[in-house]
Design a protein around this motif. Structure first.
Motif, PDB file in Angstrom:
ATOM      1  N   CYS A   1      10.244   0.151 -11.943  1.00 27.62           N
ATOM      2  CA  CYS A   1       9.551  -0.945 -11.276  1.00 27.62           C
ATOM      3  C   CYS A   1       8.206  -0.453 -10.731  1.00 27.62           C
ATOM      4  N   TYR A   2       7.401  -1.395 -10.222  1.00 30.28           N
ATOM      5  CA  TYR A   2       6.051  -1.025  -9.787  1.00 30.28           C
ATOM      6  C   TYR A   2       6.072  -0.122  -8.561  1.00 30.28           C
ATOM      7  N   TYR A   3       7.183  -0.074  -7.814  1.00 31.69           N
ATOM      8  CA  TYR A   3       7.299   0.884  -6.711  1.00 31.69           C
ATOM      9  C   TYR A   3       7.481   2.306  -7.260  1.00 31.69           C
ATOM     10  N   CYS A   4       8.470   2.462  -8.146  1.00 34.51           N
ATOM     11  CA  CYS A   4       8.847   3.791  -8.629  1.00 34.51           C
ATOM     12  C   CYS A   4       7.877   4.325  -9.669  1.00 34.51           C
ATOM     13  N   ASP A   5       7.238   3.440 -10.415  1.00 33.95           N
ATOM     14  CA  ASP A   5       6.285   3.863 -11.429  1.00 33.95           C
ATOM     15  C   ASP A   5       5.061   4.534 -10.807  1.00 33.95           C
ATOM     16  N   ASN A   6       4.693   4.108  -9.618  1.00 27.82           N
ATOM     17  CA  ASN A   6       3.488   4.602  -8.949  1.00 27.82           C
ATOM     18  C   ASN A   6       3.809   5.864  -8.139  1.00 27.82           C
ATOM     19  N   LEU A   7       3.578   7.016  -8.734  1.00 22.14           N
ATOM     20  CA  LEU A   7       3.868   8.285  -8.056  1.00 22.14           C
ATOM     21  C   LEU A   7       2.977   8.500  -6.842  1.00 22.14           C
ATOM     22  N   ASN A   8       1.835   7.836  -6.809  1.00 19.50           N
ATOM     23  CA  ASN A   8       0.924   8.009  -5.682  1.00 19.50           C
ATOM     24  C   ASN A   8       1.527   7.492  -4.383  1.00 19.50           C
ATOM     25  N   LEU A   9       2.499   6.572  -4.473  1.00 20.56           N
ATOM     26  CA  LEU A   9       3.132   6.032  -3.271  1.00 20.56           C
ATOM     27  C   LEU A   9       4.035   7.050  -2.581  1.00 20.56           C
TER      28      LEU A   9
ATOM     29  N   LEU B   1       2.965   9.962  -1.674  1.00 17.81           N
ATOM     30  CA  LEU B   1       2.110  10.750  -0.787  1.00 17.81           C
ATOM     31  C   LEU B   1       2.029  10.117   0.591  1.00 17.81           C
ATOM     32  N   THR B   2       1.956  10.960   1.614  1.00 15.78           N
ATOM     33  CA  THR B   2       1.733  10.475   2.968  1.00 15.78           C
ATOM     34  C   THR B   2       0.255  10.106   3.140  1.00 15.78           C
ATOM     35  N   GLU B   3      -0.077   9.497   4.260  1.00 17.78           N
ATOM     36  CA  GLU B   3      -1.470   9.134   4.510  1.00 17.78           C
ATOM     37  C   GLU B   3      -2.365  10.370   4.561  1.00 17.78           C
ATOM     38  N   GLU B   4      -1.852  11.444   5.151  1.00 12.91           N
ATOM     39  CA  GLU B   4      -2.647  12.666   5.244  1.00 12.91           C
ATOM     40  C   GLU B   4      -2.893  13.278   3.857  1.00 12.91           C
ATOM     41  N   GLU B   5      -1.848  13.288   3.028  1.00 15.59           N
ATOM     42  CA  GLU B   5      -1.990  13.833   1.675  1.00 15.59           C
ATOM     43  C   GLU B   5      -2.939  12.973   0.834  1.00 15.59           C
ATOM     44  N   MET B   6      -2.828  11.660   0.996  1.00 16.41           N
ATOM     45  CA  MET B   6      -3.706  10.771   0.239  1.00 16.41           C
ATOM     46  C   MET B   6      -5.156  10.915   0.707  1.00 16.41           C
ATOM     47  N   TYR B   7      -5.352  11.100   1.997  1.00 18.12           N
ATOM     48  CA  TYR B   7      -6.707  11.302   2.518  1.00 18.12           C
ATOM     49  C   TYR B   7      -7.324  12.565   1.931  1.00 18.12           C
ATOM     50  N   SER B   8      -6.554  13.626   1.819  1.00 15.27           N
ATOM     51  CA  SER B   8      -7.048  14.867   1.229  1.00 15.27           C
ATOM     52  C   SER B   8      -7.449  14.655  -0.226  1.00 15.27           C
ATOM     53  N   LEU B   9      -6.634  13.901  -0.960  1.00 16.77           N
ATOM     54  CA  LEU B   9      -6.938  13.640  -2.359  1.00 16.77           C
ATOM     55  C   LEU B   9      -8.182  12.765  -2.509  1.00 16.77           C
ATOM     56  N   MET B  10      -8.285  11.727  -1.701  1.00 15.37           N
ATOM     57  CA  MET B  10      -9.436  10.836  -1.778  1.00 15.37           C
ATOM     58  C   MET B  10     -10.725  11.547  -1.386  1.00 15.37           C
ATOM     59  N   GLU B  11     -10.619  12.467  -0.455  1.00 13.39           N
ATOM     60  CA  GLU B  11     -11.794  13.231  -0.050  1.00 13.39           C
ATOM     61  C   GLU B  11     -12.318  14.069  -1.210  1.00 13.39           C
ATOM     62  N   THR B  12     -11.409  14.640  -1.983  1.00 18.47           N
ATOM     63  CA  THR B  12     -11.820  15.405  -3.157  1.00 18.47           C
ATOM     64  C   THR B  12     -12.464  14.502  -4.196  1.00 18.47           C
ATOM     65  N   PHE B  13     -11.892  13.305  -4.393  1.00 18.51           N
ATOM     66  CA  PHE B  13     -12.474  12.350  -5.332  1.00 18.51           C
ATOM     67  C   PHE B  13     -13.898  11.980  -4.934  1.00 18.51           C
ATOM     68  N   GLU B  14     -14.100  11.724  -3.655  1.00 20.00           N
ATOM     69  CA  GLU B  14     -15.423  11.309  -3.179  1.00 20.00           C
ATOM     70  C   GLU B  14     -16.455  12.420  -3.343  1.00 20.00           C
TER      71      GLU B  14
END
Length: 409
Positions: free
Chosen positions: A199-207, A209-222
């Motif tokens: 399902c769309y919950y389980c398919d999305n591995l990015n979900l 990640l915690t907020e802190e982990e996602m912030y670290s990843l987005m910072e690298t993208f930027e």
């Protein structure tokens, strides 16, 4: 589209009673509103004029005659909405008595199909502590009774997720806009097969990640000027990997490492479109973040009951002597089995999956290119097997045919 009754008698009784009570309360509210509106109109008429008794008697007699002649049409107009409401309620009661629920097409989409809000997980204090999972006690979770979107009666055309216990109507997912036409057809074709559908919950591995982990990843993208929701060509991926290498190791990629990045690109582009879809790139990077910041025990806690049951079946199938121990070679073989659904696509790719490396260079898979026969025969217990396999089990969740992780050699 037929709808079946729930097999759980308690659920059946509760839902029947709830639907009947809701319909009855709705009828009472509508009746009370109509009565209040009629009384308000009568009081408004009396406030405008207060005639004397003789005039009132004369008017009453005239009004009575007029009411007698006008009452049929007025009462018909007032009772029309009531009849329609009663008809709807009677149809709902009839469906309940006949063992039918509400058809998804009958729902008011603007009110019922509200896209869910994704809430990122939070790390618990005991996340890194070992968790005991019994090898011989299967959990066998049952799928939910009702669609996760519209929350209506279990139907014969509900599609289960192979990872979690949620089930869905294809019409509900179409209305939400989470799945395109080809993805919906893939769901219909695979959800009830051995391959299964996420399902769309389980398919999305990015979900995961915690907020802190996602912030670290987005910072690298930027910092690397990666545009979200955009496809990536090989040059952009190379530029991104050069940036990450410079940031983490303070050096550029070698020629050999650049070839490895191109091999990764090929594995993420199994259909040879010449670009990587954003979702595949995001899942690839999300797994790298999980390997970098999470312990193996923490990854085991992310597994669902269905995934743990599948891991039990795989381990027991390899443990022929039933002593609770397999070899290291058998462990690697099991880790590859999670991606059986991708074998057809992988064979059509001109790059061997065994040469596709992870983004995180400190990961165990990237350092295991040379293994001796003694290492292949090293014993692996169930607990060790589950810890080492957790990252591969998670990587196999997406429905995409792209390979988001390097398989063990």
């Amino acid at each position: 589209m037929g709808v079946l009754m729930s097999k759980k008698q308690q659920v059946e009784k509760v839902q029947k009673c709830t639907a009947v009570v809701s319909a009855f309360q709705a009828g009472l509210k509508d009746r009370a509103a109509t009565m209040k509106q009629t009384e308000g109109q009568a009081e408004e008429g009396e406030g405008h004029k207060k005639p004397n008794p003789d005039e009132r008697n004369a008017e009453d007699s005239v009004q009575e005659e007029n009411d007698n002649s006008a009452s049929p049409s007025t009462s018909q107009q007032a009772s029309a909405p009531m009849r329609d409401e009663c008809k709807v309620n009677q149809e709902a009661w009839s469906r309940l008595r006949d063992g039918k629920g509400v058809e998804p097409e009958d729902l008011e989409k603007t009110h019922q199909l509200t896209p869910p809000a994704f809430v990122r997980p939070k790390r618990e204090p005991d996340d890194d502590q070992p968790i005991e999972v019994d090898l011989y006690k299967k959990e066998e979770p049952r799928s939910d009774e009702m669609c996760d979107v519209c929350e209506v009666w279990t139907a014969d055309d509900l599609y289960p997720c192979r990872i979690c216990t949620r089930v869905f109507h294809d019409g509900c997912l179409r209305e939400l806009g989470y799945l395109r036409a080809e993805a919906l057809q893939e769901m219909r074709d695979t959800a009830h097969t051995v391959t299964g559908w996420s399902c769309y919950y389980c398919d999305n591995l990015n979900l995961l990640l915690t907020e802190e982990e996602m912030y670290s990843l987005m910072e690298t993208f930027e910092q690397c000027k990666i545009i979200p929701e955009s496809c990536l060509v090989s040059d952009v991926l190379l530029q991104y990997r050069h940036f990450v290498s410079k940031q983490q190791f303070d050096k550029d990629l070698t020629d050999e490492q650049e070839e490895e990045v191109l091999a990764q690109f090929a594995a993420l582009d199994p259909e040879k479109k010449g670009h990587i879809e954003w979702s595949d790139f995001l899942y690839f990077e999300s797994l790298a973040v999980l390997r970098k910041f999470r312990t193996e025990n923490s990854l085991v806690r992310l597994l669902t009951a269905k995934e743990r049951d599948t891991a039990r079946s795989v381990f027991q199938g390899l443990d022929l002597d039933k002593d609770g121990v397999i070899t290291r070679a058998e462990c690697r073989q099991a880790q590859q089995s999670w991606f059986d659904k991708l074998k057809k696509d992988s064979q059509s790719c001109n790059v061997s999956i065994s040469h596709v490396g992870p983004i995180c260079e400190s990961s165990p898979a990237s350092s295991g290119s040379e293994r001796s026969k003694n290492d292949d025969n090293r014993p692996v217990t169930w607990a060790v097997f589950l810890r080492e396999s957790a990252i591969y089990i998670l990587a196999a969740r997406p429905n995409s045919s792209a390979m988001h992780i390097r398989l063990p050699l």
